[in-house]
Write a protein that holds these residues in place. Sequence first.
Motif, PDB file in Angstrom:
ATOM      1  N   ARG A  45       0.890  -1.185  -0.003  1.00 58.46           N
ATOM      2  CA  ARG A  45      -0.286   0.056   0.006  1.00 58.46           C
ATOM      3  C   ARG A  45       0.916   1.146  -0.019  1.00 58.46           C
ATOM      4  O   ARG A  45       1.756   1.177   0.800  1.00 58.46           O
ATOM      5  CB  ARG A  45      -0.858   0.082   1.239  1.00 58.46           C
ATOM      6  CG  ARG A  45      -1.572  -1.309   1.395  1.00 58.46           C
ATOM      7  CD  ARG A  45      -2.726  -1.268   2.263  1.00 58.46           C
ATOM      8  NE  ARG A  45      -2.269  -0.819   3.672  1.00 58.46           N
ATOM      9  CZ  ARG A  45      -3.235   0.265   4.215  1.00 58.46           C
ATOM     10  NH1 ARG A  45      -4.329   0.670   3.661  1.00 58.46           N
ATOM     11  NH2 ARG A  45      -2.811   0.771   5.449  1.00 58.46           N
ATOM     12  N   ASP A  68      -3.356  -0.211   8.569  1.00 57.37           N
ATOM     13  CA  ASP A  68      -4.175  -1.203   8.440  1.00 57.37           C
ATOM     14  C   ASP A  68      -3.544  -2.407   9.566  1.00 57.37           C
ATOM     15  O   ASP A  68      -2.438  -2.338   9.853  1.00 57.37           O
ATOM     16  CB  ASP A  68      -4.072  -1.782   7.203  1.00 57.37           C
ATOM     17  CG  ASP A  68      -5.147  -3.194   6.996  1.00 57.37           C
ATOM     18  OD1 ASP A  68      -6.130  -3.094   6.380  1.00 57.37           O
ATOM     19  OD2 ASP A  68      -4.647  -4.304   7.472  1.00 57.37           O
ATOM     20  N   ASP A 107      -0.802  -4.463   8.080  1.00 57.70           N
ATOM     21  CA  ASP A 107       0.580  -3.686   7.618  1.00 57.70           C
ATOM     22  C   ASP A 107       1.783  -4.306   8.465  1.00 57.70           C
ATOM     23  O   ASP A 107       1.996  -3.927   9.690  1.00 57.70           O
ATOM     24  CB  ASP A 107       0.598  -1.999   7.889  1.00 57.70           C
ATOM     25  CG  ASP A 107      -0.195  -1.620   6.769  1.00 57.70           C
ATOM     26  OD1 ASP A 107      -0.865  -2.470   5.840  1.00 57.70           O
ATOM     27  OD2 ASP A 107      -0.895  -0.263   7.011  1.00 57.70           O
ATOM     28  N   CYS A 161       1.265  -5.207   3.121  1.00 52.03           N
ATOM     29  CA  CYS A 161      -0.009  -5.642   3.943  1.00 52.03           C
ATOM     30  C   CYS A 161      -0.374  -6.928   3.581  1.00 52.03           C
ATOM     31  O   CYS A 161      -0.608  -7.213   2.391  1.00 52.03           O
ATOM     32  CB  CYS A 161      -1.197  -4.569   3.551  1.00 52.03           C
ATOM     33  SG  CYS A 161      -2.706  -4.915   4.507  1.00 52.03           S
TER      34      CYS A 161
END
Length: 271
Positions: A81, A88, A91, A105
């Motif tokens: 990402r 997130d 991650d 991620c």
Amino acid sequence: MPELPEVETTVRGLAKFLDGARIERVTLNRPDLRRPFPQDLVQVMTGATITSLSRRAKYGLFHLDRDQSVIFHLGMSGRWRIDPEEPDKHDHMVVETAHNRFALCDPRRFGSVDMVATAELDAWGPFASLGPEPLGPDLTPAYLRAALKGKVQNIKLCLLDQRIIAGLGNIYVCEALWRSGIRPTKQGGKVTRPQLERLVPAIKEVLAASIRDGGSSLRDYAAPDGELGYFATRFDVYGRTGEPCHHNDGGMIKRIAQGGRSTWYCPVCQK
DNA sequence: AGTATCACCTGCTAGC
DNA sequence: TGCTAGCAGGTGATAC
């Protein structure tokens, strides 16, 4: 995950930002993915400049100006990402340059991150036994004929074997076998010469088409800049159980299991 | 050596 | 609505 076209798309997307960039900071949010992160990963990466990026099979590589290369695999559900607005919970590794932030991620954590001396990459365990790149000059009908000689295993599983061809996964094997009219259950060693003459270009075409379209768009995958590919709308067999064959031969796409994984094919045109 | 099976992990969807 | 079962892009360890 990401099969070869998705990894290629990811590497190209990352290269736009990372080629020549200096790594300012690396953060690990857990000790491992499939394997532990390398002990000295953070230390070696921090302050290093990425001199180039590349792909081998389904692995992406950052080549550092310190004779080391960082190798990532996206497993089944991994993606990078870029400049995420929110963190997130999956991650696991975050790499920062002066201008951007990159988060690896991977909800299922089947992926991996390794670091190997650049000069020793070819001998690195997972690379040492890989077959030829399907988009390179070494994948030819003659090569495949020799590699499949005497194989009693079905052709579907032979093509998933990274030692025979490096980088094919479940989607593109199903698609390539459909395009070349080969039944996935046929023994590898019994695939005929004319079928191999069709199979090799079919593999190259289906991969190239997917890369052109920016990689497939599936549930867990997004190109690194967040843009989704659209090749998924164009699958001919993958996931199309019960739907009519696009060859309009009256066949209905069938799903079977091979080696514990799903295979889709047309019982009419794949022989 | 070649082949088959299972394990790793989370999340989503279909079906009840 | 809420539960469970089944399935998902891959690899690699193990057991024949």
